[in-house]
Structure formats: structure tokens, C-alpha cells
Design a protein around this motif. Sequence first.
Motif, short mmCIF file in Angstrom:
data_model
loop_
_atom_site.label_atom_id
_atom_site.label_comp_id
_atom_site.label_asym_id
_atom_site.label_seq_id
_atom_site.Cartn_x
_atom_site.Cartn_y
_atom_site.Cartn_z
N GLU A 188 62.39 -17.95 -9.00
CA GLU A 188 61.46 -18.38 -7.95
C GLU A 188 61.86 -19.72 -7.35
OE1 GLU A 188 57.27 -18.26 -8.57
OE2 GLU A 188 57.26 -16.30 -7.61
N LEU A 194 65.83 -21.43 -0.97
CA LEU A 194 66.37 -20.64 0.14
C LEU A 194 65.42 -20.65 1.33
CD1 LEU A 194 67.85 -17.49 -1.67
CD2 LEU A 194 69.04 -19.56 -0.96
N THR A 195 64.10 -20.50 1.05
CA THR A 195 63.15 -20.48 2.17
C THR A 195 63.11 -21.83 2.87
OG1 THR A 195 61.24 -21.14 0.83
CG2 THR A 195 61.64 -18.78 1.03
N LEU A 196 63.53 -22.89 2.16
CA LEU A 196 63.56 -24.21 2.79
C LEU A 196 64.89 -24.47 3.49
CD1 LEU A 196 61.74 -26.10 -0.06
CD2 LEU A 196 60.91 -25.87 2.28
N GLY A 197 65.74 -23.44 3.53
CA GLY A 197 66.96 -23.54 4.30
C GLY A 197 68.21 -23.89 3.51
N ALA A 198 68.09 -24.03 2.20
CA ALA A 198 69.25 -24.44 1.41
C ALA A 198 70.24 -23.29 1.26
CB ALA A 198 68.79 -24.91 0.03
N ARG B 46 57.35 -10.69 1.73
CA ARG B 46 58.73 -11.08 1.41
C ARG B 46 59.72 -10.55 2.45
NH1 ARG B 46 59.76 -12.99 -3.72
NH2 ARG B 46 61.77 -11.96 -3.79
N LEU B 51 63.17 -12.51 2.12
CA LEU B 51 63.52 -12.45 0.70
C LEU B 51 63.77 -11.01 0.27
CD1 LEU B 51 60.90 -15.04 -0.60
CD2 LEU B 51 63.38 -15.32 -0.66
N VAL B 71 67.23 -15.69 5.05
CA VAL B 71 66.00 -16.46 4.78
C VAL B 71 66.09 -17.84 5.44
CG1 VAL B 71 64.42 -17.13 2.96
CG2 VAL B 71 66.24 -15.53 2.44
N GLN B 72 67.26 -18.47 5.26
CA GLN B 72 67.43 -19.85 5.73
C GLN B 72 67.27 -19.99 7.23
OE1 GLN B 72 69.49 -18.23 3.60
NE2 GLN B 72 70.53 -19.61 2.19
N ILE B 76 60.76 -20.24 8.25
CA ILE B 76 59.43 -19.92 7.71
C ILE B 76 59.13 -20.87 6.55
CG2 ILE B 76 59.30 -17.48 8.36
CD1 ILE B 76 60.28 -18.12 4.89
N PHE B 78 57.26 -20.82 2.87
CA PHE B 78 56.79 -19.82 1.91
C PHE B 78 56.18 -20.54 0.71
CE2 PHE B 78 56.68 -16.34 -0.99
CZ PHE B 78 56.78 -15.17 -0.23
N PHE B 80 54.88 -19.83 -3.03
CA PHE B 80 54.92 -18.80 -4.07
C PHE B 80 53.65 -18.84 -4.91
CE2 PHE B 80 59.19 -19.41 -2.79
CZ PHE B 80 59.79 -18.17 -2.92
N GLY B 98 63.30 -29.77 1.99
CA GLY B 98 63.61 -29.02 3.20
C GLY B 98 64.09 -29.91 4.34
N ARG B 145 55.32 -28.94 0.88
CA ARG B 145 56.75 -28.71 0.90
C ARG B 145 57.12 -27.62 1.91
NH1 ARG B 145 59.65 -26.33 -4.42
NH2 ARG B 145 58.48 -24.49 -3.77
N ALA B 146 56.29 -26.56 1.94
CA ALA B 146 56.57 -25.46 2.87
C ALA B 146 56.37 -25.89 4.32
CB ALA B 146 55.69 -24.26 2.54
N PRO B 149 59.19 -28.99 6.98
CA PRO B 149 60.16 -28.82 8.07
C PRO B 149 59.54 -28.18 9.33
CG PRO B 149 60.91 -27.76 6.03
CD PRO B 149 59.46 -28.01 5.90
#
Lengths: 322, 367
Positions: A188, A194-198, B46, B51, B71-72, B76, B78, B80, B98, B145-146, B149
Motif C-alpha cells: 500500500e 505511485l499515486t503521488l507521481g513517484a 482503483r 492502480l 497512475v503517476q 489524482i 488517493f 487508502f 508529492g 498528502r493526497a 499536489p
Amino acid sequence: MAGAPSTDTAIIRRRVSRSQSQRGTEEPPLIKWTLIVIALAFSLVFLLLPLVNVFAQAFAKGWQAYWNSLTEPDSWAAIRLTLIVAAIAVPLNVLFGVAAAWAIAKFEFRWKSLLTTLIDLPFSVSPVVAGLMFVLMFGLQGYFGKWLEAHEIKIIFAVPGIVLATVFVTFPFVARELIPVMQAAGSEQEQAALTLGASGWRTFWHVTLPSVKWGLIYGIILCNARAMGEFGAVSVVSGHIIRQTETMPLRVQALYEGGSAVSGAAAFAVASLLALLALITLAIKTFLEWKQARDYARAQQLAMPTPESDSDTAFLARQNLR
Amino acid sequence: MSIELKNVTKKFGEVTAVNDVSFSVNEGELMALLGPSGGGKTTVLRMIAGLEMPTTGDVFIRGQRVNDLSVQERNIGFVFQNYALFKNMNAFKNIAFGLKIKKWKRPDVEARVMELLKLFDLQGLEKRYPHQLSGGQRQRVAIARALAPKPGVLLLDEPFGAVDAKIRQELREWLVTLHHELNVTTIFVTHDQEEAMEVSNRTVIFSRGNLEQIGTPREVYEQPANEFVARFIGVMNVLELHVRKGVARLNELEFPAHGLPDGERLRIGFRPYSVQISSDVKAYRYRAILRHTYFLGVMLRVELELPSGLLIRARMTKEEYAFQGLADGKDVSFQIRQYRVLAREGEKLAPEVAVTHDVPLTLGEGI
């Protein structure tokens, strides 16, 4: 002494609670203490005494003699070779171990259980057999022997053979330590990165690696201890050429079999280095186990629903005020 | 239109997790994906995030087909279910992660993180690590955090699943307020119908990978598209009746079934609030004994037992209960004011077919 009375009461309290707390499932004190004494005596005679003896013998003739036997050219060459072999074998196995652990912990694929079993293979094969396998492959009579001879590449009875044997024997350490840690960490955090662009690479360095770092270090020190201490497999492929293919464990044996009082003391001097390595490894291992247990407890705590805290209530109260 | 799914299907091996789902989310909307666990709602979320990849069908974000975007690249945010905070980073670094990826300048990163810490009431906690934060604080760090950015879409997977029940209610209200302030298109997954009803502008209801209905909380409650939705949203009495001579019967209960052949089965459903009760046993057509009263706050739920043993749930206000002089064990009469003909199990029913019929007076009060 001001603290004395309270200490006394503490002891009394402990005695009282101990006699009260003896549950039905507990063994009588006699059995308990007999077992403890047997276990302690056993470790004392078979583990601690020999260890102390190594150091006692090594220093029997004083510091100067100890130092001389280590810096004597033949032994010095053995120490250097051991360090070189470990410096090659350990990074290789770290690379492999991380890759294998990653594959096993994070992906589902058809040959997963086979790979898991293969990683453990070096643990179940006798080191001597492991050494022989390489002789059969790369030795003069081996499958690649002719070809290697034609191209003037020496593997058996040379440093490359020692490295190969060491890599084989120390193969499982890093991967085996990492697999459970990586599985517990789940994926997770990586997905969040990844969702933050890394990128995958950045995720690996900033998220994956830090989350398994104690497990990784643990694997590395165990791998290193075995790499430096391996005797059987290395002995078969080495050829025991003084100053060329003699590692520390082989040097200890050679010195000891030399028979003279001087060489005997020198054997213990070199052996004391290996014993010291073992002690340091043990100390780091204990420390890391404590670290890992703490991290694990925290991870467990993070995965559980937590009761509201005062700060949450205060937060909500402030939100309503706004 | 912010997000659109067109005929999206997702298969995991032999299992179809999402089956031919199409819906769209408007810009700035707060949308709930609702359904029992295993319904496919998290998989849909997802797939929007990237994802998971759809087996077939297309996903659009702001008119752009994003199937081939990673995803990058989807921009978006996300959140969890267990927040997935980076446990080796403190709150500040979690929120800043981010921004650093997006190569923001250091002063900008600091300003943005500070702004979010203030918005989420996390000032003074920036140096704390996840394990040093309470559940609610962790959730806020995760949302911050989500959002850091400035994503085009905020996706939340069971946002209140890991929070203590006591503060869940208040956090729902907070999410609505936050959405109001930021006005970012938000989609959240939940298995709690009350949560979906209360928080969302519109709700998409899933069951076993199928999209059952999409609509405002009021629409799905008042005009459920099928039996699944009707039973999942709120409480419903469901009866299976047999048709004979134009009348559908179950024990003493009768409903009109004009034009249906004899022997046909008919399922009907009615909400507890559609049952009207009187302590006057002659007031309405059917008789029953008030078996049990459940206290729900302002409303009460009562259980009626018909002479044949059939049980029916009804709902009324405390005042009416008191006015009627009702009590457990009392003989009452009742009528069903509104009911609905339900589709057969598994059958899809278009919303317009499932209109609420008023029971004709002759049946409701006569005879």
C-alpha cells in the motif's frame, strides 16, 4: 540509604505476588530450576568456555606475539583474501536477495513456490557437496574445464572459485530475511507513492528500502558472517595455496595442523578474529531484532482502528466553531 | 464532466469483479460508490486511479481517455483505507512527498505543507511519525498528502472504515464541509448506506460487480431500481404472493394483480413507514397484534404479527405511538398505503417501471 526501605518492600511485594501467581499450569519450582540449571550449564561448557578459550590461547604469549602472528605475511594474505571475497560475495547476494524477495513478496507468478524452495537449497546442501559441484563444473575434468583451459581462465583453485562457492553458500541469507518483512509491509505504501507521481525507482529508494532497512541489515550481517567463516565449500575449491587461495578459516586449519607451539598460538590468533566477528554479529543481530520487533509492533498498531484521542475531539470541536 | 466510465469490465482470472459498468461524475461532485463487500466498488475506484487496468472498456478523466496513462500521469489524489502513510517519514515529509516529486521549489513546498497543516488542524504535529499520531490525525495527514499536489480528483477508499465509531459521524460532516471549501471532484467508497446517503451528492450502488442504480440519495431511496437496491437502502418488507383470479395473495394480505394469469408469482415490497396503524381494530382492513416496539430515537419501529403468523415491520413517530395509545401485545388494525412491485431476483428493472402504486381505496379500506 534513603532508597533501602522502598527496595525492601518491593522485594517483599514481589515474593508475595510470586507465591500467589503460581497458576495450575505452572511447573513446580524444582522442575523449573533443574531445567534452568541444565540449560545454563550446557551453554557454559559447550559455548562460553570454548569461546573464552579461543581468546585465552590467542593471547597466551602476550599482545606482541598476537600481533606478530596476525601480521605475518601468510596470515595477513589470508585476512585480506577473506575481506576481498566477502566484499564481492555480500553485495552480489544483497542484489540478488532484494530482487528475489521483491519478486516473491509483491508478485504472484507460476513458479513462485519453486523459487522459494530454490533459495533455501544452499541451506540443505552440505557445503562440501556445494564445493564439489563447482569442481565438477569448472574443474579440469568438469563440463567447462576444457573451454576454460583453452581461454586461460582459472576458476577452481583460484579466487573466482572461492567467490563462487561463497556466493552459493551465503545465497539465502538476505532473501530469507527480507521476504517476511516485505510481505508484512504490504504494497500500500508503494501504491500511495505511485499515486503521488513517484516513479518505480524513486518509490523503491524512498519507500520500500527504508521500510525494510532493519531486515536488510540483519540479512547482510548474517550473510557477511557466513561469507567470512565458510570453510567446507571454500576448502574444496581453494586448493590451499598459501598467500593465494587461503582464506582465514583455511589458514586457521593449516596453522593448527602445523603442530608447533608457535603455529598453534598463531592459529588461535587468527581464530580469535573470526570469533570476534561472530560476537559483533551477535550484538548487531540482537539490536536489530529489537528494532524489528518495535517496527512490527508499530505497523500492527497502524493497521488497527484507533480509538479517538482527545486531539481528535478537540479538532472536531474547533471545526464546528469555525 | 470530470470522470466517465464506459462499459468497463474487470476480470481477475475467471472472476468478474466489475461487469460492464458505465457512469459519469460531474465536476465538483461528491460521489459515493456503495455496495456490500465484494461488490466491485473498490475495484472501480482503483481503475479510475490507474492502480488497476480495465479488462475492457474505457475510463475518461476530463474528457481524456486515460486507459494508457499510468497512475503517476493521472493527477489524482488517493486516500487508502488504512491511509498507507510512509511510516519512515514524519507528517511534514508525508505531505511534502508529492510536491517534491513534482519538483516544487523548497519555499513553495514549505508554504503549501504549512497551509494544509493549518487547514487540517495539524499544526505542531509536523515532526510526528505516523505511529505517534491518533487515528483521526493519520486520516487527516493522508488526505492532506493526497490533496497537496492539487489533484483534479480526490479518491477515498472507505475513508471512515478505520476510525472509531464515535467520531465517524462527525468526520462525515467534516468531509462534506471540506468538499464544500475545496470543491474538488471527490469519489469515496463505502459499504455503509447511511454514510453514502448522508455524505454524497449522488450514489452509485454496486452488487456483485454490477451497477444496480445511480442517483441522488433521495432517488435511490424513493425510487429504487430493483429489489437489491430497495433492500440495501433502508428497511423494506418483502412479500412473495400467488396470483388467483386477478388478486395476489399471501395469507390474509391481498394486492391487485389485474391481467396476471393464475398461478403467477408476484413479489411486492413496502417501506415500514407505509404501514398505517390504528389502535381501533375496526379502522383498517387487516388485524394484527403489536409484537414488539424498537426505540430508534425520534422514530419507533414496531413489529406486527398477523393472525396467520406473518410478521410485518412498521415505523412511526413517538408522538403518534403515544396518541394511539399503543403498547406491546395490543390488538391493532393496519393498512399498507404504498407498495411497489419488485422485479424477480437478478432481473434488472428500469427505474421508470418501479413506480410507487397507491393501493386503491377499495382494497385498502373497503370490505
